[in-house]
Design a protein around this motif. Structure first.
Motif, mmCIF file in Angstrom:
data_model
loop_
_atom_site.group_PDB
_atom_site.id
_atom_site.type_symbol
_atom_site.label_atom_id
_atom_site.label_comp_id
_atom_site.label_asym_id
_atom_site.label_seq_id
_atom_site.Cartn_x
_atom_site.Cartn_y
_atom_site.Cartn_z
ATOM 1 N N SER A 1 0.826 -1.205 0.000
ATOM 2 C CA SER A 1 0.000 0.000 0.000
ATOM 3 C C SER A 1 0.862 1.258 0.000
ATOM 4 O O SER A 1 1.760 1.407 0.846
ATOM 5 C CB SER A 1 -0.908 0.010 1.231
ATOM 6 O OG SER A 1 -1.560 1.257 1.354
ATOM 7 N N PRO B 1 -4.435 8.079 -1.597
ATOM 8 C CA PRO B 1 -5.528 7.933 -2.562
ATOM 9 C C PRO B 1 -5.009 8.164 -3.978
ATOM 10 O O PRO B 1 -3.951 8.779 -4.182
ATOM 11 C CB PRO B 1 -6.509 9.031 -2.153
ATOM 12 C CG PRO B 1 -6.139 9.386 -0.752
ATOM 13 C CD PRO B 1 -4.672 9.161 -0.639
ATOM 14 N N GLN B 2 -5.747 7.706 -4.939
ATOM 15 C CA GLN B 2 -5.311 7.763 -6.336
ATOM 16 C C GLN B 2 -4.929 9.176 -6.767
ATOM 17 O O GLN B 2 -3.890 9.385 -7.405
ATOM 18 C CB GLN B 2 -6.417 7.207 -7.235
ATOM 19 C CG GLN B 2 -6.013 7.092 -8.703
ATOM 20 C CD GLN B 2 -7.130 6.489 -9.549
ATOM 21 O OE1 GLN B 2 -8.240 6.277 -9.059
ATOM 22 N NE2 GLN B 2 -6.841 6.207 -10.806
ATOM 23 N N GLU C 1 -8.970 -0.838 -2.073
ATOM 24 C CA GLU C 1 -10.067 -0.340 -1.248
ATOM 25 C C GLU C 1 -9.823 1.095 -0.827
ATOM 26 O O GLU C 1 -8.681 1.515 -0.619
ATOM 27 C CB GLU C 1 -10.235 -1.232 -0.017
ATOM 28 C CG GLU C 1 -10.643 -2.668 -0.345
ATOM 29 C CD GLU C 1 -10.778 -3.505 0.912
ATOM 30 O OE1 GLU C 1 -10.616 -2.944 2.017
ATOM 31 O OE2 GLU C 1 -11.026 -4.720 0.785
ATOM 32 N N ASN C 2 -10.937 1.832 -0.682
ATOM 33 C CA ASN C 2 -10.890 3.243 -0.261
ATOM 34 C C ASN C 2 -10.044 4.103 -1.190
ATOM 35 O O ASN C 2 -9.475 5.120 -0.771
ATOM 36 C CB ASN C 2 -10.367 3.350 1.172
ATOM 37 C CG ASN C 2 -11.214 2.586 2.164
ATOM 38 O OD1 ASN C 2 -12.452 2.623 2.099
ATOM 39 N ND2 ASN C 2 -10.573 1.883 3.082
ATOM 40 N N ASP C 3 -9.960 3.668 -2.450
ATOM 41 C CA ASP C 3 -9.262 4.435 -3.484
ATOM 42 C C ASP C 3 -7.753 4.547 -3.246
ATOM 43 O O ASP C 3 -7.084 5.418 -3.803
ATOM 44 C CB ASP C 3 -9.876 5.839 -3.594
ATOM 45 C CG ASP C 3 -9.532 6.517 -4.924
ATOM 46 O OD1 ASP C 3 -9.520 5.825 -5.963
ATOM 47 O OD2 ASP C 3 -9.243 7.734 -4.913
ATOM 48 N N ILE C 4 -7.197 3.654 -2.398
ATOM 49 C CA ILE C 4 -5.764 3.702 -2.091
ATOM 50 C C ILE C 4 -4.979 3.015 -3.207
ATOM 51 O O ILE C 4 -5.329 1.915 -3.651
ATOM 52 C CB ILE C 4 -5.461 3.017 -0.746
ATOM 53 C CG1 ILE C 4 -6.166 3.755 0.391
ATOM 54 C CG2 ILE C 4 -3.959 2.962 -0.492
ATOM 55 C CD1 ILE C 4 -5.705 5.183 0.594
ATOM 56 N N HIS D 1 1.730 6.160 6.367
ATOM 57 C CA HIS D 1 0.862 5.581 7.398
ATOM 58 C C HIS D 1 1.413 6.028 8.753
ATOM 59 O O HIS D 1 1.797 5.227 9.598
ATOM 60 C CB HIS D 1 0.864 4.042 7.304
ATOM 61 C CG HIS D 1 0.311 3.509 6.028
ATOM 62 N ND1 HIS D 1 1.041 3.475 4.856
ATOM 63 C CD2 HIS D 1 -0.908 2.981 5.723
ATOM 64 C CE1 HIS D 1 0.306 2.945 3.889
ATOM 65 N NE2 HIS D 1 -0.884 2.632 4.380
#
Length: 585
Positions: A14, A18-19, A59-62, A147
């Protein structure tokens, strides 16, 4: 939390972004970073590179980085197990072997960095072999930084920012081994700043307080890796003055850390040991004592500037303004000196650890680090004297007139040459109160403000620590600038070769040459006596004879001019019998 996900068909990392945010960064360049897979059997290790192939939105546009599948357990998950089975122990031991392989074969990896946290290491072991994926540290850390709330757990607790690469790999292995053996992280604070300070201060519980029977060499290797030191580069001359001891300590710890034995580590993991109330109490006592020590140490470190200011205020109050003016008049000045004489004065102030005098000779940003180093060494010598009143720090030439080298330390310059000509490391210099006239020309040239000149200096810098005498053979190019009234040093750029000798061995050798015993001989720095009480022997100085013999073995022994200057000072100030005998020749 883990930012790496293992699936049947792929491995995902990850980015934490976001994108839309990801598109505004250059993180896609991280796809060029190479990770590594080590295939480890009982007798062999084979390596292959691993790379992530592309990105996809999760997920969540990550945004996720995607690579080919690699199955196994995260090292961090293995470490959290209450009990290790045979496969876990093999995985941990082979991880240690893997770090050794990376340390020893860095040329194969073309600068790739694999000092990554336990969440970035995946291990797949069977009964007798392991396949270990070390993700690229730069790649993994860049993602982990996004993160922030979980950074310490994901990555931070495995790292000590600022270490050299070899040190960082050993530190990583040390944290893993410590956790595996004790069930606890060596530095458990989740606040990055606090944890880094704990690492800096070596604030961890010794392994022997967890496992008293642990094999000593293994414990030393693990603890040395956790005590890794970060050293600073001195801008003035690219040479370490007070950092020689620190650099040697750093290399000594690294050597010990590399002496990690995976087979012994595996054997320790196989031992069954139980904690008990006595050990728990010892750990509690150690922690309490350590906290008291660190409270004082950190207070002094954080309030160093305030303490120095307070000391200055006290000194001013005790001396009074009139005394300060008088003291100012006694300060060295380079007014009236040629550039060569100012260069000699520069080295004399270092030689004496004369902080006010050095401040009069140097000027500019490039000399600030040097000034800080000499100031720190001066303060340390005074603190040492307060703790042990008999333990002075003296110049190499004066050292020979005192007793036991274990009592007195050396610091100073010997064998000074400027532009190939011999100069004394110390002499009497003009002071402000003498009001010397400014120099207006040099070598037939009228001087103007801003003129610069360079001189080459060669010398030995002798610095003693508790057990060793460190000798740096240094060549400097010294740059001086004319300020309109005098020359001042604005830079010193050079190189150094370092050697050392055991302090006790050198002291023993010297005292044997003087016919004295290192352990029982009397102090040779004796007080003055009245003429009718003069008990001085008329024999030739044994120190002179010993010095002449030592010069044949040690290039750094002070020359005759410096020895004579030291003897004159000690005789005039203290009436040293041996100094007077030396001066008789």
């Amino acid at each position: 939390m883990n930012i790496v996900k293992i699936t049947e068909n792929s491995l995902f990392l990850s980015s934490g972004l976001p994108q839309n945010s990801f598109a505004k960064t250059d993180m896609e360049k991280l796809l060029n970073e190479r990770s590594i897979i080590l295939h480890i059997t009982k007798d062999t290790i084979i390596s292959e590179f691993y790379t992530f192939d592309g990105t996809r939105v999760g997920e969540n546009d990550i945004t996720l980085f995607e690579g080919k599948a690699f199955s196994g357990e995260f090292l961090s998950e293995i470490l959290e197990k209450k009990d290790f089975d045979a496969r876990d122990r093999l995985s941990l031991a082979n991880f240690g072997r893997g770090v050794d392989y990376i340390l020893q074969n860095q040329a194969l990896f073309e600068g790739a960095d694999f000092a990554v946290g336990g969440n970035g290491i995946i291990i797949n072991s069977d009964s007798d072999s392991s396949h270990i994926l070390f993700l690229s540290a730069r790649f993994f850390d860049a993602c982990a930084q996004n993160h922030r709330a979980d950074y310490s757990e994901i990555q931070g607790k495995y790292l000590y920012k600022g270490l050299d690469y070899d040190q960082q790999l050993c530190f990583l292995r040390g944290t893993v081994a410590y956790k595996a053996l004790t069930g606890h992280d060596p530095f458990e604070n989740t606040n990055t700043s606090v944890r880094q300070e704990d690492i800096f201060d070596g604030n961890f519980i010794p392994l022997a307080l967890w496992k008293p029977e642990i094999e000593k060499n293994l414990a030393q290797a693990i603890e040395s890796s956790l005590k890794a030191k970060i050293t600073q580069t001195v801008m003035a001359g690219k040479k370490n003055i007070t950092d020689v001891k620190a650099e040697n300590k750093k290399q000594s710890l690294l050597k010990e850390a590399k002496n990690f034995a995976p087979a012994v580590f595996k054997a320790e993991l196989e031992k069954k040991s139980e904690d008990n109330a006595l050990l728990a109490q010892k750990r509690q006592d150690f922690t309490a004592k350590m906290q008291k020590y660190l409270k004082v140490k950190r207070f002094l470190r954080r309030n160093k500037s305030r303490i120095l200011v307070a000391m200055a205020v006290i000194l001013f109050a005790s001396w009074g303004a009139d005394s300060m003016i008088k003291q100012s008049g006694k300060l060295l000045t380079t007014k009236g000196m040629t550039s060569v004489e100012a260069t000699q004065a520069y080295y004399s102030m270092i030689h004496r650890m004369d902080v006010p005098g050095l401040q009069e000779v140097i000027k500019g940003r490039k000399t600030k680090d040097l000034f800080a180093k000499i100031s720190a060494y001066y303060v340390a010598s005074k603190q040492r004297l307060q703790v042990h009143p008999d333990n002075g720090t003296v110049t190499p030439a004066k050292w020979f007139f005192y007793k036991k080298a274990s009592k007195n330390w050396m610091f100073g310059i010997t064998k000074l040459k400027i532009d190939g000509k011999d100069y004394a490391a110390d002499k009497k210099y003009p002071v402000r109160s003498e009001k010397p006239l400014p120099l207006t020309e040099e070598n037939g040239k009228v001087l103007t403000e801003g003129d610069e000149v360079s001189h080459t200096a060669e010398y030995y810098l002798v610095e003693q620590a508790e057990k060793k005498i460190y000798v740096q053979k240094i060549t400097d190019v010294v740059t001086l600038r004319y300020t309109g009234k005098r020359w001042r040093v604005v830079g010193a750029d050079g190189k150094a070769n370092v050697s050392d000798v055991k302090a006790t061995d050198f002291a023993k050798e010297f005292y044997e040459l003087t016919g004295k015993d290192l352990e029982t001989q009397e102090d040779m720095l004796q007080p003055k006596v009245e003429p009718e009480q003069d008990l001085r022997e008329q024999s030739a100085s044994k120190i002179r004879e010993a010095i002449e013999i030592l010069r044949q073995k040690y290039d750094w022994i002070p020359d005759e001019e410096d020895m004579t200057f030291a003897a004159e000072f000690l005789f005039n100030e203290y009436g040293s019998i041996e100094a007077e005998k030396y001066l008789r020749k």
